[in-house]
Design a protein around this motif. Structure first.
Motif, PDB file in Angstrom:
ATOM      1  N   GLU A  81      29.683  49.056  49.068  1.00  0.00           N
ATOM      2  CA  GLU A  81      30.677  49.972  49.624  1.00  0.00           C
ATOM      3  C   GLU A  81      31.187  49.383  50.929  1.00  0.00           C
ATOM      4  O   GLU A  81      30.430  48.833  51.717  1.00  0.00           O
ATOM      5  N   SER A  82      32.488  49.499  51.136  1.00  0.00           N
ATOM      6  CA  SER A  82      33.073  49.058  52.405  1.00  0.00           C
ATOM      7  C   SER A  82      34.054  50.122  52.876  1.00  0.00           C
ATOM      8  O   SER A  82      34.259  51.137  52.216  1.00  0.00           O
ATOM      9  N   LEU A  83      34.681  49.881  53.994  1.00  0.00           N
ATOM     10  CA  LEU A  83      35.649  50.846  54.521  1.00  0.00           C
ATOM     11  C   LEU A  83      36.894  50.926  53.649  1.00  0.00           C
ATOM     12  O   LEU A  83      37.509  51.984  53.512  1.00  0.00           O
ATOM     13  N   ASP A  84      37.283  49.805  53.024  1.00  0.00           N
ATOM     14  CA  ASP A  84      38.497  49.767  52.195  1.00  0.00           C
ATOM     15  C   ASP A  84      38.257  50.275  50.772  1.00  0.00           C
ATOM     16  O   ASP A  84      39.187  50.651  50.087  1.00  0.00           O
ATOM     17  N   GLY A  85      37.017  50.206  50.296  1.00  0.00           N
ATOM     18  CA  GLY A  85      36.714  50.568  48.910  1.00  0.00           C
ATOM     19  C   GLY A  85      35.393  49.946  48.504  1.00  0.00           C
ATOM     20  O   GLY A  85      34.390  50.111  49.186  1.00  0.00           O
ATOM     21  N   TYR A  86      35.426  49.206  47.428  1.00  0.00           N
ATOM     22  CA  TYR A  86      34.216  48.569  46.910  1.00  0.00           C
ATOM     23  C   TYR A  86      34.454  47.076  46.758  1.00  0.00           C
ATOM     24  O   TYR A  86      35.394  46.653  46.108  1.00  0.00           O
ATOM     25  N   GLN A  87      33.577  46.288  47.363  1.00  0.00           N
ATOM     26  CA  GLN A  87      33.657  44.842  47.238  1.00  0.00           C
ATOM     27  C   GLN A  87      32.703  44.400  46.136  1.00  0.00           C
ATOM     28  O   GLN A  87      31.597  44.925  46.015  1.00  0.00           O
ATOM     29  N   LEU A  88      33.134  43.421  45.370  1.00  0.00           N
ATOM     30  CA  LEU A  88      32.308  42.910  44.283  1.00  0.00           C
ATOM     31  C   LEU A  88      32.136  41.417  44.456  1.00  0.00           C
ATOM     32  O   LEU A  88      33.104  40.677  44.631  1.00  0.00           O
ATOM     33  N   TYR A  89      30.876  40.976  44.406  1.00  0.00           N
ATOM     34  CA  TYR A  89      30.534  39.568  44.544  1.00  0.00           C
ATOM     35  C   TYR A  89      29.828  39.112  43.276  1.00  0.00           C
ATOM     36  O   TYR A  89      29.111  39.885  42.648  1.00  0.00           O
ATOM     37  N   SER A  90      30.010  37.845  42.927  1.00  0.00           N
ATOM     38  CA  SER A  90      29.311  37.305  41.758  1.00  0.00           C
ATOM     39  C   SER A  90      28.499  36.087  42.171  1.00  0.00           C
ATOM     40  O   SER A  90      28.818  35.400  43.132  1.00  0.00           O
ATOM     41  N   SER A  91      27.463  35.835  41.407  1.00  0.00           N
ATOM     42  CA  SER A  91      26.603  34.692  41.640  1.00  0.00           C
ATOM     43  C   SER A  91      26.343  34.026  40.302  1.00  0.00           C
ATOM     44  O   SER A  91      26.005  34.709  39.336  1.00  0.00           O
ATOM     45  N   GLU A  92      26.478  32.710  40.265  1.00  0.00           N
ATOM     46  CA  GLU A  92      26.236  31.933  39.046  1.00  0.00           C
ATOM     47  C   GLU A  92      27.224  32.315  37.946  1.00  0.00           C
ATOM     48  O   GLU A  92      28.251  32.924  38.213  1.00  0.00           O
ATOM     49  N   ALA A  93      26.902  31.948  36.723  1.00  0.00           N
ATOM     50  CA  ALA A  93      27.692  32.292  35.540  1.00  0.00           C
ATOM     51  C   ALA A  93      26.709  32.550  34.402  1.00  0.00           C
ATOM     52  O   ALA A  93      25.549  32.142  34.475  1.00  0.00           O
ATOM     53  N   TYR A 122      37.872  46.767  44.895  1.00  0.00           N
ATOM     54  CA  TYR A 122      38.321  47.933  44.140  1.00  0.00           C
ATOM     55  C   TYR A 122      38.467  49.127  45.064  1.00  0.00           C
ATOM     56  O   TYR A 122      37.688  49.311  46.000  1.00  0.00           O
ATOM     57  N   ASP A 123      39.494  49.957  44.778  1.00  0.00           N
ATOM     58  CA  ASP A 123      39.722  51.154  45.570  1.00  0.00           C
ATOM     59  C   ASP A 123      38.808  52.299  45.154  1.00  0.00           C
ATOM     60  O   ASP A 123      38.344  53.068  45.985  1.00  0.00           O
ATOM     61  N   THR A 124      38.563  52.424  43.860  1.00  0.00           N
ATOM     62  CA  THR A 124      37.769  53.541  43.359  1.00  0.00           C
ATOM     63  C   THR A 124      36.516  53.041  42.650  1.00  0.00           C
ATOM     64  O   THR A 124      36.467  51.914  42.158  1.00  0.00           O
ATOM     65  N   GLU A 125      35.535  53.913  42.566  1.00  0.00           N
ATOM     66  CA  GLU A 125      34.283  53.560  41.913  1.00  0.00           C
ATOM     67  C   GLU A 125      34.457  53.448  40.401  1.00  0.00           C
ATOM     68  O   GLU A 125      33.772  52.672  39.741  1.00  0.00           O
ATOM     69  N   SER A 126      35.385  54.200  39.831  1.00  0.00           N
ATOM     70  CA  SER A 126      35.602  54.140  38.383  1.00  0.00           C
ATOM     71  C   SER A 126      36.164  52.777  37.966  1.00  0.00           C
ATOM     72  O   SER A 126      35.786  52.246  36.907  1.00  0.00           O
ATOM     73  N   ASP A 127      37.068  52.203  38.773  1.00  0.00           N
ATOM     74  CA  ASP A 127      37.574  50.856  38.468  1.00  0.00           C
ATOM     75  C   ASP A 127      36.446  49.829  38.506  1.00  0.00           C
ATOM     76  O   ASP A 127      36.363  48.934  37.666  1.00  0.00           O
ATOM     77  N   LEU A 128      35.580  49.980  39.499  1.00  0.00           N
ATOM     78  CA  LEU A 128      34.447  49.074  39.626  1.00  0.00           C
ATOM     79  C   LEU A 128      33.516  49.206  38.428  1.00  0.00           C
ATOM     80  O   LEU A 128      33.086  48.207  37.845  1.00  0.00           O
ATOM     81  N   SER A 129      33.215  50.431  37.999  1.00  0.00           N
ATOM     82  CA  SER A 129      32.308  50.630  36.865  1.00  0.00           C
ATOM     83  C   SER A 129      32.914  50.110  35.566  1.00  0.00           C
ATOM     84  O   SER A 129      32.190  49.598  34.706  1.00  0.00           O
TER      85      SER A 129
END
Length: 144
Positions: A62-74, A12-19
């Motif tokens: 947080e990364s240089l490009d924006g925000y990375q999101l990882y998931s684990s399990e389901a 994600y580019d912005t924190e609002s998209d991530l939230s």
């Protein structure tokens, strides 16, 4: 000990998209970590107490490009945790009987008549009665 496997979900580019995405996943904040002036937030299933086998987690970094999101399990909401609380129909019967003004022993007998499969559980009935008891404000109220 097995380590958790993380799969990259989105960037994600912005924190609002991530939230917005996190709100849709029904998770709550589990852990916040700051390292090298970057924040990493781990989220876990918001119903983890109700469903203890649900190991679903999200990790936002947080990364240089924006925000990375990882998931684990389901999400695993197949097995619900056991509770010591009385079932809803039994609690409803207790509420109905206590509103009539019966004594504790008569309430206990009435509940066992309605639900013969239950053992005598006086403490739960007693706590319900204490919640509904009105407070005495003056001596005149007590005498009346």
């Amino acid at each position: 000990m097995l380590r958790r496997m993380w799969n990259e979900v989105l960037l994600y580019d912005t924190e609002s998209d991530l939230s917005d995405f996190i709100k849709d996943q029904h998770v709550c904040v589990y852990r916040k970590e700051t390292c090298n002036a970057r924040t990493s937030i781990t989220y876990k299933c918001s119903e983890y107490k109700k469903y203890p086998l649900c190991q679903f987690q999200l990790k936002g970094k947080e990364s240089l490009d924006g925000y990375q999101l990882y998931s684990s399990e389901a999400h695993n909401h197949r097995t619900r945790a056991q509770t010591s609380r009385l079932p809803s129909p039994v609690r409803h019967n207790i509420v109905l009987v206590t509103d009539t003004g019966l004594t504790l022993r008569k309430i206990q007998k009435a509940v066992t008549v309605f639900n013969p499969q239950l053992s005598n559980n006086i403490t739960k009935i007693r706590t319900h009665r204490q919640k509904n008891r009105c407070s005495i404000k003056s001596i005149e109220d007590l005498q009346a």
